[in-house]
Design a protein around this motif. Structure first.
Motif, PDB file in Angstrom:
ATOM      1  N   ALA A 149      19.505  15.551  29.353  1.00  0.00           N
ATOM      2  CA  ALA A 149      18.950  16.804  29.877  1.00  0.00           C
ATOM      3  C   ALA A 149      18.653  17.794  28.754  1.00  0.00           C
ATOM      4  CB  ALA A 149      19.905  17.420  30.894  1.00  0.00           C
ATOM      5  N   LEU A 150      19.322  17.654  27.614  1.00  0.00           N
ATOM      6  CA  LEU A 150      19.100  18.577  26.499  1.00  0.00           C
ATOM      7  C   LEU A 150      17.701  18.434  25.909  1.00  0.00           C
ATOM      8  CD1 LEU A 150      22.473  18.450  24.530  1.00  0.00           C
ATOM      9  CD2 LEU A 150      21.692  20.192  26.134  1.00  0.00           C
ATOM     10  N   ASN A 151      17.070  17.298  26.119  1.00  0.00           N
ATOM     11  CA  ASN A 151      15.719  17.087  25.584  1.00  0.00           C
ATOM     12  C   ASN A 151      14.725  18.107  26.117  1.00  0.00           C
ATOM     13  OD1 ASN A 151      16.337  14.861  23.928  1.00  0.00           O
ATOM     14  ND2 ASN A 151      16.280  13.514  25.703  1.00  0.00           N
ATOM     15  N   HIS A 152      15.028  18.733  27.237  1.00  0.00           N
ATOM     16  CA  HIS A 152      14.129  19.713  27.851  1.00  0.00           C
ATOM     17  C   HIS A 152      14.484  21.146  27.469  1.00  0.00           C
ATOM     18  CE1 HIS A 152      12.661  16.323  30.093  1.00  0.00           C
ATOM     19  NE2 HIS A 152      13.868  16.094  30.579  1.00  0.00           N
ATOM     20  N   SER A 153      15.520  21.309  26.660  1.00  0.00           N
ATOM     21  CA  SER A 153      15.969  22.646  26.270  1.00  0.00           C
ATOM     22  C   SER A 153      15.006  23.257  25.260  1.00  0.00           C
ATOM     23  CB  SER A 153      17.364  22.575  25.653  1.00  0.00           C
ATOM     24  OG  SER A 153      17.729  23.836  25.149  1.00  0.00           O
ATOM     25  N   THR A 154      14.846  24.562  25.366  1.00  0.00           N
ATOM     26  CA  THR A 154      14.034  25.299  24.389  1.00  0.00           C
ATOM     27  C   THR A 154      14.929  26.086  23.427  1.00  0.00           C
ATOM     28  OG1 THR A 154      13.837  27.154  25.924  1.00  0.00           O
ATOM     29  CG2 THR A 154      12.061  25.490  25.954  1.00  0.00           C
ATOM     30  N   ASP A 155      16.235  25.963  23.582  1.00  0.00           N
ATOM     31  CA  ASP A 155      17.174  26.654  22.710  1.00  0.00           C
ATOM     32  C   ASP A 155      17.010  26.123  21.283  1.00  0.00           C
ATOM     33  OD1 ASP A 155      19.808  26.745  21.185  1.00  0.00           O
ATOM     34  OD2 ASP A 155      20.282  28.064  22.876  1.00  0.00           O
ATOM     35  N   PRO A 156      16.754  27.005  20.301  1.00  0.00           N
ATOM     36  CA  PRO A 156      16.539  26.555  18.920  1.00  0.00           C
ATOM     37  C   PRO A 156      17.726  25.784  18.337  1.00  0.00           C
ATOM     38  CG  PRO A 156      15.954  28.872  19.149  1.00  0.00           C
ATOM     39  CD  PRO A 156      16.587  28.451  20.442  1.00  0.00           C
ATOM     40  N   LEU A 157      18.954  26.198  18.647  1.00  0.00           N
ATOM     41  CA  LEU A 157      20.128  25.492  18.132  1.00  0.00           C
ATOM     42  C   LEU A 157      20.177  24.070  18.684  1.00  0.00           C
ATOM     43  CD1 LEU A 157      22.794  25.339  16.552  1.00  0.00           C
ATOM     44  CD2 LEU A 157      23.926  26.231  18.607  1.00  0.00           C
ATOM     45  N   ILE A 158      19.950  23.934  19.962  1.00  0.00           N
ATOM     46  CA  ILE A 158      19.963  22.601  20.584  1.00  0.00           C
ATOM     47  C   ILE A 158      18.863  21.741  19.987  1.00  0.00           C
ATOM     48  CG2 ILE A 158      19.585  21.328  22.737  1.00  0.00           C
ATOM     49  CD1 ILE A 158      21.082  23.633  24.172  1.00  0.00           C
ATOM     50  N   GLN A 159      17.679  22.285  19.815  1.00  0.00           N
ATOM     51  CA  GLN A 159      16.574  21.527  19.233  1.00  0.00           C
ATOM     52  C   GLN A 159      16.895  21.095  17.796  1.00  0.00           C
ATOM     53  OE1 GLN A 159      13.899  20.231  20.836  1.00  0.00           O
ATOM     54  NE2 GLN A 159      15.106  20.994  22.563  1.00  0.00           N
ATOM     55  N   HIS A 160      17.541  21.969  17.034  1.00  0.00           N
ATOM     56  CA  HIS A 160      17.947  21.640  15.663  1.00  0.00           C
ATOM     57  C   HIS A 160      18.955  20.487  15.657  1.00  0.00           C
ATOM     58  CE1 HIS A 160      19.047  22.271  11.462  1.00  0.00           C
ATOM     59  NE2 HIS A 160      20.316  22.274  11.848  1.00  0.00           N
ATOM     60  N   VAL A 161      19.939  20.556  16.526  1.00  0.00           N
ATOM     61  CA  VAL A 161      20.966  19.515  16.617  1.00  0.00           C
ATOM     62  C   VAL A 161      20.338  18.188  17.038  1.00  0.00           C
ATOM     63  CG1 VAL A 161      22.980  18.784  17.966  1.00  0.00           C
ATOM     64  CG2 VAL A 161      22.905  21.085  16.994  1.00  0.00           C
ATOM     65  N   LEU A 162      19.475  18.214  18.041  1.00  0.00           N
ATOM     66  CA  LEU A 162      18.832  16.975  18.500  1.00  0.00           C
ATOM     67  C   LEU A 162      17.948  16.363  17.420  1.00  0.00           C
ATOM     68  CD1 LEU A 162      17.880  17.872  22.185  1.00  0.00           C
ATOM     69  CD2 LEU A 162      19.814  16.495  21.375  1.00  0.00           C
ATOM     70  N   LYS A 163      17.243  17.204  16.674  1.00  0.00           N
ATOM     71  CA  LYS A 163      16.410  16.709  15.570  1.00  0.00           C
ATOM     72  C   LYS A 163      17.278  16.006  14.526  1.00  0.00           C
ATOM     73  CE  LYS A 163      13.968  18.502  11.686  1.00  0.00           C
ATOM     74  NZ  LYS A 163      14.219  19.668  10.900  1.00  0.00           N
ATOM     75  N   ASN A 164      18.402  16.635  14.153  1.00  0.00           N
ATOM     76  CA  ASN A 164      19.302  16.031  13.172  1.00  0.00           C
ATOM     77  C   ASN A 164      19.890  14.723  13.687  1.00  0.00           C
ATOM     78  OD1 ASN A 164      18.961  17.886  11.137  1.00  0.00           O
ATOM     79  ND2 ASN A 164      20.669  19.160  11.769  1.00  0.00           N
ATOM     80  N   PHE A 165      20.216  14.678  14.970  1.00  0.00           N
ATOM     81  CA  PHE A 165      20.778  13.460  15.549  1.00  0.00           C
ATOM     82  C   PHE A 165      19.743  12.326  15.539  1.00  0.00           C
ATOM     83  CE2 PHE A 165      22.540  10.934  19.228  1.00  0.00           C
ATOM     84  CZ  PHE A 165      23.690  10.532  18.576  1.00  0.00           C
ATOM     85  N   LYS A 166      18.491  12.632  15.800  1.00  0.00           N
ATOM     86  CA  LYS A 166      17.428  11.613  15.763  1.00  0.00           C
ATOM     87  C   LYS A 166      17.214  11.101  14.341  1.00  0.00           C
ATOM     88  CE  LYS A 166      15.104  13.163  19.894  1.00  0.00           C
ATOM     89  NZ  LYS A 166      14.080  14.008  20.476  1.00  0.00           N
TER      90      LYS A 166
END
Length: 185
Positions: free
Chosen positions: A158-175
């Motif tokens: 569900a986090l993939n749909h988040s627009t929160d910059p911190l969440i997007q940063h974390v997901l990018k690093n995880f990928k």
């Protein structure tokens, strides 16, 4: 466990390439020695093994503000920050047979701190989520870790749909991390 502590203390004294190989050999031995244990004992052993590694900010370890090391990079280098501990513990437990479905990579807030922190949550046989944390040697259920407030599990789709910059940063690093692991780094 004393030999693991000695290995990482020795690691601080040398940056020789042969030391990196020794660390990897030690890790492979640790995996083989830990395989026959129960899940609960595996959690204890993995938490202790990695918590002997030096905790250090990415800027000091890698020369950048935020770097997510693969387990191999973390072991070879001999230091890292909270997400490096979590990642190494996650992939080690996965290699030992713990189901990824039973593990969560939590981003948390630590009580009385403005900093974010990462911890590993692992379901035990009683369906409790136990927390493996590089700032605590004791494994406790999440509800007993009153010093932590779990914000989210980075593996939650569900986090993939988040627009929160911190969440997007974390997901990018995880990928990026997953790509490096898939490439054998």
């Amino acid at each position: 466990m004393k030999k693991y502590l000695l290995l990482f203390i020795t690691a601080l004294l040398s940056a020789d390439g042969s030391l990196a190989e020794l660390r990897l050999q030690d890790y492979r031995s640790f995996i083989q020695e830990t395989l026959p244990f129960s899940k609960g004992m595996q959690l204890e052993r993995v938490n202790l093994y990695f918590n002997h590694i030096v905790n250090n900010y990415d800027i000091h370890t890698w020369g950048v503000e935020d770097y997510w090391a693969t387990p191999k990079e973390f072991i070879v280098h001999g230091s890292g920050d909270c997400e490096d501990f979590v990642i190494a513990k996650y992939f080690t437990l996965k290699e030992l047979g713990v189901s990824p479905a039973d593990m969560k990579i939590f981003i948390v807030k630590v009580k009385d701190s403005q900093n974010y922190h990462a911890v590993l949550g692992v379901k035990n046989d009683h369906n409790e989520t136990l927390i493996l944390d590089n700032i605590s040697w004791k494994i406790l259920p999440l509800q007993k870790r009153t010093d932590l407030k779990a914000l989210y599990d980075i593996k939650d789709p569900a986090l993939n749909h988040s627009t929160d910059p911190l969440i997007q940063h974390v997901l990018k690093n995880f990928k990026i991390l997953q790509s490096k692991i898939n490439a054998g780094k």
